[in-house]
Design an enzyme around this catalytic site. Structure first.
Site, mmCIF file in Angstrom:
data_model
loop_
_atom_site.group_PDB
_atom_site.id
_atom_site.type_symbol
_atom_site.label_atom_id
_atom_site.label_comp_id
_atom_site.label_asym_id
_atom_site.label_seq_id
_atom_site.Cartn_x
_atom_site.Cartn_y
_atom_site.Cartn_z
ATOM 1 N N ASP A 65 11.619 -11.218 9.747
ATOM 2 C CA ASP A 65 12.573 -10.766 10.752
ATOM 3 C C ASP A 65 13.699 -11.794 10.770
ATOM 4 O O ASP A 65 13.751 -12.686 9.922
ATOM 5 C CB ASP A 65 11.894 -10.575 12.116
ATOM 6 C CG ASP A 65 11.515 -11.878 12.807
ATOM 7 O OD1 ASP A 65 11.663 -12.976 12.208
ATOM 8 O OD2 ASP A 65 11.057 -11.814 13.963
ATOM 9 N N HIS B 296 -11.432 -19.773 1.376
ATOM 10 C CA HIS B 296 -12.510 -19.292 2.237
ATOM 11 C C HIS B 296 -12.318 -17.872 2.739
ATOM 12 O O HIS B 296 -13.296 -17.163 2.943
ATOM 13 C CB HIS B 296 -12.674 -20.216 3.443
ATOM 14 C CG HIS B 296 -13.311 -21.522 3.098
ATOM 15 N ND1 HIS B 296 -13.751 -22.390 4.061
ATOM 16 C CD2 HIS B 296 -13.570 -22.129 1.910
ATOM 17 C CE1 HIS B 296 -14.270 -23.466 3.485
ATOM 18 N NE2 HIS B 296 -14.164 -23.331 2.181
#
Length: 143
Positions: free
Chosen positions: A8, A98
């Site tokens: 944005d 992870h």
């Protein structure tokens, strides 16, 4: 690598700098907006990036807004997206290792350009570790 990037107005300057650096490294970068500092709605940009990532099978996405929080929340509403807000190099590495995040989000008003670039590089060189982490990612996907 094939990357999709979006922001944005709050993340526009950071997006532009990251896009330039990634292109200089030889990455293919698709920019889904915004195209300037005019007000832009981050949920629309986040959705467009996520749909592009999934539909065009890009390697990963980078979303920027003022804090990275709004785009992260919006992106995670899209099935198949695991967006991680990163604020340091360790979180960027762990997002991939992870959590197998396929979108990283960054704050154009909260992290400097050099730190953001370092985080992108750390994310890009990391690999998903699988094992127990894959079990947990699958648990997330099934929520």
């Amino acid at each position: 690598m094939n990357i999709v990037i979006g922001s944005d107005h709050g993340g526009f300057a950071l997006k532009e700098e990251l896009k330039k650096r990634l292109t200089e490294q030889g990455c293919q970068v698709k920019d889904v907006g915004c195209s300037g500092n005019e007000t832009a709605d981050y949920p629309e940009i986040a959705e467009k990036l996520c749909r592009t990532l999934l539909d065009e099978k890009k390697d990963f996405g980078i979303l920027c807004c003022g804090t990275g929080i709004g785009v992260s929340i919006a992106a995670n509403k899209i099935k198949g997206i695991r967006a991680a807000l990163c604020s340091d190099c360790y979180s960027a590495r762990m997002a991939k290792a992870h959590n197998n995040a396929n979108v990283i989000t960054l704050g154009g008003r909260t992290v400097g350009t050099e730190l953001a670039w370092m985080m992108v590089q750390e994310y890009m060189k990391e690999t998903f570790l699988g094992g127990i982490h894959e079990t947990r990612v699958n648990m997330i996907n099934n929520l």
